[in-house]
Design an enzyme around this catalytic site. Structure first.
Site: not given
Lengths: 116, 488
Positions: B79, B154, B178
């Site tokens: 990420k 997310s 997330s």
């Protein structure tokens, strides 16, 4: 001051500007966007009102993710295993958008209007 | 060799490399080409490192790397809120658009040392703030199973990348759901480790008392392999805990005694999609039919978790995001006028650099911390956090006949449509209602799909297995057992 009645909030325009100032962001000037922002913040703060229904007398606040204590190390000068500090420092300095010699160049702390 | 079959796992890949069924170069080339053909539509990746990855793959094939490493030549993604030296790291925000990291996050070093090839950085909600990956400054991620829907957030890019077989595994971060929520929306497996299990050094902090890094994979076993690589004490993160992990080795061992499973019945009450409720009930029934003791539990304060979290998180993030002044991390080198004051430069840079969601949360954070409101909001939320924490401790308390694990839905609905909730923050925040309590209590939780494959038009549904602190081995074993014996 905002008003609080039955869990419904109403943040005022002036308060919003103050919050923008606290977080160091230029206040939103678009009227429609401001209205939406105030509406969203009011809705959230109103929703949070449910916490007031809970009794938390004699409850210790919990600030961390577990009950484990964080450890701190002695303040010794240490060099990272894989990377010389000098190399890291050079790379950090290299990333400065504006610099003079090896220093980060920023606008003056006091602008013309502050000095006068 | 079909690298892109849903059954092709990290384990199968590593075996293939060791048995010389294929070369790492050949495999990495195939994955990179799949990324370049799918990414324009899915938008899971913000950056890819073709040249570096191929160079590393060739070095591997020349015998310069050890094939016995746990992630020998495995293409993975991280990420884009984790630092990788020499690579742009944006957190999907304009304010960091030009920032290049000068060191590796500990998880990045650990992946590299375990033989993994990091082929790129994945898209996310701006600064990991969101539940749909739509707040990214670089465009939304789309769900590979239905591109009219969100992949969750997310860590939506990391979940989508695995679901679309663009990589074999990835890392995300979970502050309020997330990792688990996008895993559920995309039909993959995701683990949110115990607070303290994985070092956050080099992870851009969102809410420091909640953030944890964790892995995504197609199977529980793959997730366990990745977790074992990234977990452990790091002198550079004082909150990391000194434990050695070998969860992947314990998978498949017979249980000494079958774990007792707790079901928070309230999670199935009003507001949950019927299909989600039915699917998760189905998973629970299969445990029951297999001889696991299943009993109902109470988490009386869990329903307050969203309020509690959206006070604590903004408070912490308003402080953590103060460092992004638009100057130190190289944003608009040409737009900062040296004629303005430093204060004006901050105001302008932060106004132009942050999107709506980080702004809203910072404003909220400043409000709940401000004099006069601190006690009513922040201090109150920290006390409610204690009540939520205590609820879980009671449920797990062996001396009171507690359970070993909790099985619960991950989200109230399957993946929602792009644009459906983006203009209604409260509705978006409520989509994390089942994941947030776990972060507030610092617990580990594994999100896994209720079944192995999805018919066309069907949306994936996951469930979570929540354990007590540092019980990753148990919840992974239970998840692996489900995938091996109970899942359709």
């Amino acid at each position: 001051m905002h008003t609080y009645t039955d869990g419904m909030f109403s943040l005022h325009d002036k308060e919003l500007d103050h919050l923008f100032d606290l977080v160091r962001i230029k206040p939103e000037s678009d009227k429609k966007k401001r209205k939406k922002l105030l509406h969203d913040l009011d809705a959230l703060l109103g929703y949070f009102g449910e916490l007031q229904k809970l009794s938390t007398d004699n409850i210790e606040p919990l600030s961390g993710g577990t009950l484990l204590e964080s450890v701190t190390r002695a303040d010794q000068d240490r060099v990272r295993m894989d990377d010389s500090r000098e190399q890291q420092r050079r790379e950090c300095v290299g990333a400065f958008p504006q610099k003079e010699n090896e220093s980060l160049k920023v606008p003056p702390v006091f602008g013309a209007e502050d000095v006068s | 060799m079909n690298f892109f079959s849903n059954d092709f796992s990290i384990r199968a890949y590593v075996d293939g490399v060791r048995n010389r069924q294929f070369s790492v170069s050949e495999a990495v080339e195939a994955f990179l080409s799949r990324i370049s053909s799918l990414n324009p539509d899915i938008n899971a990746f913000l950056d890819t490192y073709e040249a570096d990855s191929l160079k590393e793959a060739e070095a591997f094939d020349r015998g310069e790397s050890n094939p016995s490493l746990p992630l020998a030549g495995v293409p993975v993604a991280i990420k884009d809120n984790m630092l990788m030296r020499g690579k742009r790291t944006t957190a999907a925000s304009r304010i960091l658009e030009k920032y290049t990291a000068s060191y590796d996050a500990t998880v990045v070093s650990k992946l590299k040392n375990a033989g993994a090839l990091i082929v790129g950085k994945t898209n996310l909600d701006e600064f990991a703030m969101g539940s749909s990956s739509e707040t990214s400054a670089f465009g939304p991620v789309k769900n590979p199973l239905d591109t009219s829907r969100v992949p969750g957030g997310s860590s939506g890019g990391s979940a989508a990348a695995v679901a679309a077989n663009m990589v074999l595994g990835s890392l995300g971060s979970d502050t309020g759901g997330s990792i688990r929520q996008p895993a559920s929306f995309c039909g993959v497996v995701g683990l949110k480790p115990t607070y303290g299990s994985v070092s956050r050094y080099g992870l851009m902090a969102l809410a420091s008392s909640l953030d944890q890094i964790g892995p995504f994979g197609k199977t529980v076993e793959d997730v366990a392999v990745l977790f074992d690589v990234i977990a452990g004490k790091d002198p550079l993160d004082a909150t990391s805990v000194d434990r050695s992990w070998a969860t992947s080795l314990s998978l498949g061992r017979p249980f000494e005694r079958k774990p007792v499973i707790g079901i928070p019945r309230d999670f199935f009450a009003q507001g949950i999609d019927e299909m989600v409720a039915r699917s998760v009930e189905g998973a629970i029934d299969s445990f029951g039919r297999d001889g696991f003791e299943v009993k109902e539990i109470q988490l009386p304060h869990a329903s307050y978790a969203v309020s509690c979290y959206y006070i604590i998180l903004p408070a912490e993030c308003s402080s953590n995001l103060a460092r992004y002044d638009g100057i130190r991390y190289a944003r608009l080198d040409d737009a900062v006028s040296v004629d303005s004051s430093l204060r004006d430069a901050y105001l302008d840079q932060r106004h132009a650099g942050f999107g709506d969601e980080p702004k809203r949360r910072m404003l909220l954070g400043a409000f709940v911390l401000s004099s006069g409101y601190y006690d009513a909001y922040y201090a109150k939320a920290q006390k409610v956090r204690r009540l939520i924490f205590n609820d879980f401790q009671n449920v797990f308390d062996a001396s009171k006949g507690g359970v070993d694990a909790i099985v619960a839905p991950v989200t109230p609905t399957p993946a929602f449509s792009l644009g459906e909730k983006i203009n209604d923050p409260l509705a978006m925040y409520l989509s994390d209602i089942f994941t947030i309590p776990v972060n507030l209590a610092g617990l580990p939780s594994l999100s896994l799909p209720v079944k192995r494959s999805w018919d066309s038009g069907e949306l994936p549904i996951g469930f979570q297995i929540i354990g007590n602190h540092f019980s990753e081995e148990s919840i992974l074993s239970l998840g692996h057992y489900y995938q091996t014996y109970l899942s359709d």
